[in-house]
Design a protein around this motif. Structure first.
Motif, mmCIF file in Angstrom:
data_model
loop_
_atom_site.group_PDB
_atom_site.id
_atom_site.type_symbol
_atom_site.label_atom_id
_atom_site.label_comp_id
_atom_site.label_asym_id
_atom_site.label_seq_id
_atom_site.Cartn_x
_atom_site.Cartn_y
_atom_site.Cartn_z
ATOM 1 N N ALA B 121 0.838 -1.201 0.000
ATOM 2 C CA ALA B 121 0.000 0.000 0.000
ATOM 3 C C ALA B 121 0.870 1.248 0.000
ATOM 4 C CB ALA B 121 -0.926 0.000 1.208
ATOM 5 N N LEU B 122 1.889 1.259 0.825
ATOM 6 C CA LEU B 122 2.814 2.390 0.871
ATOM 7 C C LEU B 122 4.059 1.988 1.645
ATOM 8 C CD1 LEU B 122 2.616 3.672 3.971
ATOM 9 C CD2 LEU B 122 0.566 4.708 3.094
ATOM 10 N N ALA B 123 4.992 2.908 1.705
ATOM 11 C CA ALA B 123 6.206 2.655 2.479
ATOM 12 C C ALA B 123 6.580 3.926 3.226
ATOM 13 C CB ALA B 123 7.344 2.218 1.566
ATOM 14 N N ILE B 124 7.252 3.738 4.362
ATOM 15 C CA ILE B 124 7.662 4.879 5.191
ATOM 16 C C ILE B 124 9.186 4.972 5.161
ATOM 17 C CG2 ILE B 124 7.504 5.948 7.475
ATOM 18 C CD1 ILE B 124 5.200 3.923 8.077
ATOM 19 N N ALA B 125 9.676 6.090 4.647
ATOM 20 C CA ALA B 125 11.121 6.226 4.471
ATOM 21 C C ALA B 125 11.852 6.244 5.811
ATOM 22 C CB ALA B 125 11.422 7.511 3.700
ATOM 23 N N GLU B 126 11.362 7.054 6.731
ATOM 24 C CA GLU B 126 12.088 7.273 7.974
ATOM 25 C C GLU B 126 12.344 5.989 8.748
ATOM 26 O OE1 GLU B 126 9.976 9.634 10.867
ATOM 27 O OE2 GLU B 126 11.881 10.414 11.589
ATOM 28 N N THR B 127 11.398 5.046 8.666
ATOM 29 C CA THR B 127 11.523 3.834 9.469
ATOM 30 C C THR B 127 11.839 2.606 8.626
ATOM 31 O OG1 THR B 127 9.139 3.497 9.299
ATOM 32 C CG2 THR B 127 9.929 4.709 11.216
ATOM 33 N N GLY B 128 11.931 2.780 7.298
ATOM 34 C CA GLY B 128 12.224 1.634 6.438
ATOM 35 C C GLY B 128 11.113 0.592 6.448
ATOM 36 N N THR B 129 9.878 1.069 6.504
ATOM 37 C CA THR B 129 8.721 0.181 6.678
ATOM 38 C C THR B 129 7.908 0.080 5.391
ATOM 39 O OG1 THR B 129 8.567 0.958 8.963
ATOM 40 C CG2 THR B 129 6.610 -0.130 8.068
ATOM 41 N N ILE B 130 7.429 -1.123 5.063
ATOM 42 C CA ILE B 130 6.400 -1.234 4.033
ATOM 43 C C ILE B 130 5.086 -1.572 4.731
ATOM 44 C CG2 ILE B 130 7.857 -1.888 2.060
ATOM 45 C CD1 ILE B 130 7.166 -4.815 2.662
ATOM 46 N N VAL B 131 3.991 -1.080 4.167
ATOM 47 C CA VAL B 131 2.688 -1.345 4.777
ATOM 48 C C VAL B 131 1.799 -2.027 3.759
ATOM 49 C CG1 VAL B 131 0.704 -0.396 6.002
ATOM 50 C CG2 VAL B 131 2.940 0.719 6.221
ATOM 51 N N LEU B 132 1.193 -3.150 4.161
ATOM 52 C CA LEU B 132 0.242 -3.858 3.322
ATOM 53 C C LEU B 132 -1.159 -3.637 3.885
ATOM 54 C CD1 LEU B 132 2.961 -5.222 2.569
ATOM 55 C CD2 LEU B 132 1.689 -7.349 2.235
ATOM 56 N N ASP B 133 -2.132 -3.400 2.995
ATOM 57 C CA ASP B 133 -3.496 -3.181 3.504
ATOM 58 C C ASP B 133 -4.501 -4.118 2.847
ATOM 59 O OD1 ASP B 133 -3.842 -2.160 0.969
ATOM 60 O OD2 ASP B 133 -4.560 -0.193 1.622
ATOM 61 N N ALA B 134 -4.019 -5.247 2.323
ATOM 62 C CA ALA B 134 -4.887 -6.241 1.691
ATOM 63 C C ALA B 134 -5.577 -5.682 0.452
ATOM 64 C CB ALA B 134 -5.919 -6.807 2.684
ATOM 65 N N GLY B 135 -5.025 -4.599 -0.080
ATOM 66 C CA GLY B 135 -5.582 -4.002 -1.296
ATOM 67 C C GLY B 135 -4.962 -4.623 -2.538
ATOM 68 N N ALA B 136 -4.933 -3.852 -3.607
ATOM 69 C CA ALA B 136 -4.490 -4.366 -4.896
ATOM 70 C C ALA B 136 -3.099 -4.990 -4.816
ATOM 71 C CB ALA B 136 -4.484 -3.217 -5.913
ATOM 72 N N ARG B 137 -2.964 -6.138 -5.412
ATOM 73 C CA ARG B 137 -1.692 -6.874 -5.535
ATOM 74 C C ARG B 137 -1.113 -7.323 -4.190
ATOM 75 N NH1 ARG B 137 1.226 -3.060 -10.166
ATOM 76 N NH2 ARG B 137 -0.399 -3.341 -11.714
ATOM 77 N N GLN B 138 -1.934 -7.369 -3.163
ATOM 78 C CA GLN B 138 -1.407 -7.741 -1.839
ATOM 79 C C GLN B 138 -2.036 -8.998 -1.268
ATOM 80 O OE1 GLN B 138 -1.375 -4.023 0.638
ATOM 81 N NE2 GLN B 138 -1.795 -3.149 -1.379
ATOM 82 N N GLY B 139 -3.284 -9.226 -1.622
ATOM 83 C CA GLY B 139 -3.948 -10.438 -1.149
ATOM 84 C C GLY B 139 -4.170 -10.451 0.353
ATOM 85 N N ARG B 140 -4.453 -11.631 0.852
ATOM 86 C CA ARG B 140 -4.736 -11.803 2.278
ATOM 87 C C ARG B 140 -3.454 -11.710 3.096
ATOM 88 N NH1 ARG B 140 -6.977 -17.381 3.193
ATOM 89 N NH2 ARG B 140 -5.507 -18.030 1.577
ATOM 90 N N ARG B 141 -3.615 -11.382 4.385
ATOM 91 C CA ARG B 141 -2.449 -11.213 5.263
ATOM 92 C C ARG B 141 -1.602 -12.486 5.350
ATOM 93 N NH1 ARG B 141 -5.359 -9.243 10.596
ATOM 94 N NH2 ARG B 141 -7.122 -10.292 9.611
ATOM 95 N N VAL B 142 -2.281 -13.628 5.266
ATOM 96 C CA VAL B 142 -1.597 -14.885 5.524
ATOM 97 C C VAL B 142 -0.566 -15.228 4.436
ATOM 98 C CG1 VAL B 142 -3.345 -16.291 4.374
ATOM 99 C CG2 VAL B 142 -2.096 -17.215 6.342
ATOM 100 N N ILE B 143 -0.782 -14.677 3.250
ATOM 101 C CA ILE B 143 0.117 -14.991 2.130
ATOM 102 C C ILE B 143 1.558 -14.593 2.431
ATOM 103 C CG2 ILE B 143 0.707 -14.330 -0.240
ATOM 104 C CD1 ILE B 143 -2.183 -14.058 -0.853
ATOM 105 N N THR B 144 1.713 -13.417 3.026
ATOM 106 C CA THR B 144 3.065 -12.912 3.278
ATOM 107 C C THR B 144 3.591 -13.350 4.638
ATOM 108 O OG1 THR B 144 2.106 -10.891 4.167
ATOM 109 C CG2 THR B 144 2.730 -10.874 1.844
#
Lengths: 476, 209, 257
Positions: B121-144
């Motif tokens: 969904a997005l990424a945070i530069a300061e913390t080196g974080t990626i965020v998944l929100d189960a939206g497009a191209r991400q699927g269910r939480r369990v996949i990752t």
């Protein structure tokens, strides 16, 4: 319900007695010196990176104060939001009620085994013991909790309950308790983490029910937030069909936006990271993604009585980061188990007696004195809990609960002496006679209670003449 | 005896010294929001790369996804991978047995996969974080989560600077997962080591064009 | 008044200031030298120093041990004793901290808290001096006491004052900001834990090779010094005021203690 609050462990000795034992444990002392020293330096770095750290602390404090001043309103709002998204909200007045709710829900889901995410609330209510008594076994999945569980031990730290164990001790526990681990297991933390992965993997993949705590719950949206590192949290929060979350009623944030403050304060204060590896947020039930049933148990267990104390209630701002433990010189030396509660260290010394609600209990009453009031805890607290202020406040409650004692008589006598400068001066003169007891300019043996001082330190030698007597003679 | 809900709410009211719930109480200090929402980073892309790498994620800067996906999964020795059914066909490198998830795969199937390929969904530069929100191209939480490897495709335009900027963009009622590096623990002597229950390897493809 | 040496010297930073010495019961009874040194120092800088005889104890011990009512009574006495002075100066971070930070909640409205200073604060902030003209040719390490550091926030003031002392070799103390384990009645109620903290502090003091360990509180020095004396370590505890009062003309000497 009236049963004893398990937040303090039954039969715990007073803090000074417990500390006398733990101070002798050289292994414990070494482990804690190493671990707290490591994290202190890292935390300082992580915090100094943000030039608005003080503003974030002030915002965190104000948000939590707002929560506490409107707790009922926000709880009802949370309940509505969670219910609207398919969750079920339960209320529990005390530990027993919370435990029986979780047991009932686990049984209803047909589980004889539940997997658990590390949670202070469930440790506080001794949920594992209650589930076991009801025929359901609880598997701790956080590495440190697992070490404590497999070691048949008690926790000694809020974030890292097995902080009192070093890698060699952990290896021994794993060798003894994990069926598939053999003597070749090394004490490399990577190898130990990997052994935990293998041990828990089947349990995760087959669990029907998970029990978690919550780091935050957002009232306006009903969203629950769990902050973790290992992925055990994600396993529990997404794989089982039923998820039961137990949270203290104070863990709220009014708005989603508030999370922007706490997602900066918490990781840097607790694991000294810019961000912890995994943070999960969910709201009720999401069809097709994660558990089909979500239950939220809202736990009081002494929180409302803590709220009633206008000075003591600031302890309810706590976000369980452990920064105060890591900087506390008392904690570093005695370890967490000396506090006789799942909440050790400075925050434990103000939280456990308040949640327990019984200052007549000598153990609880000893906790507010387990501090030199050095203030290092307040300095690092991300929500600015003035722990020394609350410690002193609780000490006066302990004094009131105790009534007359040798100490209270001595304090009253001292107060009477200090109540007049003439009486005070007379006492100084009388005291100066004691100088004739000294040899070679040292005072090394005083009778009790002065012996508590002179057991390890020489006492100052009384002066022939006080300053005020000198001043009167020379300057008056 | 009153039910637990009314009793707790009643205790709160009396603790706060007011009789009626919802009645205005003396306001707590207004929340001071003078902390920084944006830190004015010059180059969020480079910052993201540096911070994500500090947490032992591998970041590959690429101009287009498909070729790099192929070389990356090959280098990682991936044989069977899962991807949500809405990732572009062009991402599905040859030589890998792709399992597409439309929300129905069971855990055993996921467990048989070496890795997972998603967007975010997005990424945070300061913390080196990626965020998944189960939206497009991400699927269910369990996949990752279940497979031991996660390859995440991130577009440079998805990177925000700070945590407040990320929180403002995210929809809280979606299931969210903030990921900062591979799974890790500090539970042994408060020293961080990578690799516990979540994916032990995290590759991020950052599309810069 | 035998101490007055004629007309005040207008060039001195403290000229024209009449200040009250907040002696603290501990120093009054056990460390009169430190108070004499404080008076000498302030007078050398041009201040006129009074000793309000009505003062006894600020009530900190009672307050910190949980005897709030007794503390409040003593606090009211203290406020009355110091009323009428522009500044009350204590050679103690912890007693000054009690008055400044705790009194507002204990005695209500009063100007005394804001007019109370710890010695290094008064020197640096009010008199605006860092070099007080002192001479102390010894190797010294400095322990920042918890209440001066965290309650009052005196920061680097004491170290700046010490750094300006001629002849003084200031050696940094490892883990300086960790509590020495005194904590008032804590040292008695949790004697073993206090001793464990003390032993680490002594270890760090000894590691510096200093002859003197200094601090802004005689209470903490009584603790650290009591331990060092028991060990026959040969390291002397000495209050900041004793060092700052020492000059080439009238150097500090062990015999005066």
């Amino acid at each position: 319900m009236g049963s004893r609050n398990p937040v303090t462990w039954l039969g715990s000795p007073t803090f000074p007695r417990a500390a006398r034992e733990t101070l002798r444990d050289t292994q414990l002392r070494g482990n804690l010196r190493h671990a707290t020293g490591t994290i202190r330096a890292k935390r300082a770095d992580a915090v100094s990176e943000l030039d608005d750290w003080e503003q974030l602390r002030r915002a965190g404090e104000a948000i939590k104060d707002d929560v506490l001043s409107n707790l009922d309103t926000y709880l009802v709002q949370l309940e509505e939001a969670v219910t609207a998204r398919g969750g079920v909200v339960h209320w529990a007045r005390d530990a027993a009620e919370a435990c029986s709710t979780v047991l009932r829900l686990s049984r209803a889901a047909g589980a004889s085994e539940v997997v658990k995410v590390k949670s202070m609330a469930t440790a506080e209510i001794e949920l594992n013991e209650a589930l076991a008594a009801g025929g359901v076994s609880a598997i701790e999945t956080d590495l440190a909790e697992l070490i404590v569980q497999l070691g048949h031990d008690r926790p000694s730290h809020i974030l890292v309950p097995a902080i009192h164990r070093n890698r060699a001790e952990i290896r021994e526990i794993f060798r003894r308790e994990m069926p598939d681990v053999d003597d070749s297991l090394s004490d490399d933390p990577r190898a130990l983490a990997s052994a935990a992965r293998e041990y828990l993997r089947r349990k995760f993949l087959s669990a029907r029910v998970a029990v978690s705590g919550a780091n935050f719950a957002v009232s306006e949206t009903g969203s629950i937030v769990v902050v973790e590192s290992e992925g055990n949290g994600r396993m529990c929060l997404t794989l089982p069909e039923t998820l039961i979350t137990v949270m203290g009623i104070e863990k709220l944030l009014p708005t989603w936006q508030d999370l922007e403050v706490f997602l900066q304060l918490l990781p840097r204060s607790s694991t000294a990271e810019r961000m912890n590896p995994y943070t999960s947020v969910w709201t009720g039930v999401t069809p097709g993604d994660g558990p089909r049933e979500f239950h939220l148990v809202l736990l009081d267990n002494g929180r409302t009585s803590t709220l009633a104390d206008t000075v003591g209630r600031q302890a309810l701002r706590c976000i369980r980061c452990s920064a105060c433990l890591n900087v506390c010189p008392v904690y570093e030396r005695t370890g967490g188990q000396a506090y006789g509660s799942v909440y050790p260290g400075p925050i434990g010394a103000i939280l456990a007696p308040q949640l327990g609600g019984d200052m007549h209990d000598p153990h609880a009453a000893s906790l507010p004195y387990a501090s030199s009031l050095c203030g290092a805890c307040f300095e690092v607290c991300p929500v600015r809990i003035d722990i020394p202020e609350v410690l002193v406040h609780l000490r006066s409650q302990a004094v009131a609960a105790k009534g007359r004692s040798a100490e209270s008589s001595a304090m009253a006598a001292a107060s009477w002496v200090f109540g007049s400068h003439r009486r005070y001066e007379a006492a100084q003169k009388a005291g100066s006679l004691a100088r004739f007891l000294t040899r070679d300019g040292r005072l090394s043996h005083l009778p009790w209670p002065g012996s508590k001082w002179t057991d390890a330190r020489d006492a100052p030698v009384p002066q022939a003449e006080s300053f005020r007597a000198w001043w009167r003679k020379n300057r008056g | 005896m009153a039910d637990a809900r009314s009793e707790i709410l009643g205790r709160i009211s009396s603790a706060l010294g007011s009789s009626a719930m919802g009645a205005p109480r003396p306001a707590a200090t207004p929340v001071p929001r003078d902390y920084q929402r944006s830190r004015g980073f010059d180059d969020v892309e480079s910052l993201f790369v540096a911070r994500a790498c500090e947490y032992k994620a591998s970041v590959h800067l690429v101009e287009s996804a498909p070729e790099t996906i192929a070389s990356t999964v090959d280098a990682r020795g991936m044989r069977r991978m899962v991807a949500p059914d809405d990732v572009p066909e062009s991402w599905l490198a040859a030589g890998v047995d792709w399992v597409r998830d439309a929300g129905m795969l069971d855990v055993a199937t996921l467990d048989s996969c070496d890795g997972a390929l998603t967007g975010c969904a997005l990424a945070i530069a300061e913390t080196g974080t990626i965020v998944l929100d189960a939206g497009a191209r991400q699927g269910r939480r369990v996949i990752t989560l279940v497979p031991d490897y996660h390859l995440c495709v991130l577009r440079a335009s998805q990177i925000v600077g700070t945590v407040p900027e990320a929180v403002a963009e995210l929809d809280p009622v979606r299931p969210l997962t903030f990921i900062s590096g591979p799974s890790a623990t500090s539970d042994i002597e408060l020293d961080r080591v990578e690799g516990v229950h979540g994916p032990r390897t995290l590759d991020i493809l950052l599309i810069t064009s | 008044m035998s101490h007055s040496s004629g007309a005040p010297d207008a060039a001195l930073p403290g000229s024209g200031r009449r200040v009250a010495l907040f002696a603290t019961c501990l120093a009054d009874t056990l460390y009169p030298d430190t108070l004499r040194a404080t008076v000498r120092l302030l007078e050398r800088l041009g201040c006129t120093v009074d000793f309000p005889h009505e003062q006894t104890c600020c009530g900190q011990m009672h307050y910190n041990t949980g005897y709030r009512e007794h503390a409040a009574t003593l606090a009211r006495r203290h406020v009355a004793a110091f009323t009428g002075y522009d500044a009350a100066i204590a050679p103690s971070g912890s007693c000054a901290g009690m008055v400044r930070e705790v009194y507002p909640g204990l005695v209500g409205d009063s100007e005394i808290p804001e007019r109370t200073y710890e010695l290094s604060e008064f020197l640096v902030d009010v008199l605006g001096v860092v070099d007080v003209g002192a001479y102390f040719p010894h190797r010294v390490t400095y322990h920042p006491t918890c209440h001066s550091l965290r309650m009052l926030g005196v920061g680097s003031r004491p170290v700046r004052l010490l750094s300006a002392v001629r002849g003084l070799d200031l050696v940094p103390l490892p883990e300086a900001e960790t509590c020495c384990g005194f904590g008032g009645t804590f040292a008695m109620k949790n004697a073993e834990t206090s001793t464990a903290m003390l032993s680490d502090k002594m270890h760090h003091v000894l590691s510096t090779g200093a002859e003197v360990v200094s601090a802004g509180d005689n209470s903490c020095l009584m603790h650290i010094g009591g331990g060092l004396s028991r060990m026959r370590s040969g390291v002397r505890p000495l209050h900041l005021a004793d060092i700052l009062a020492s000059t080439e003309e009238a150097p500090w000497a062990p015999a005066t203690r």
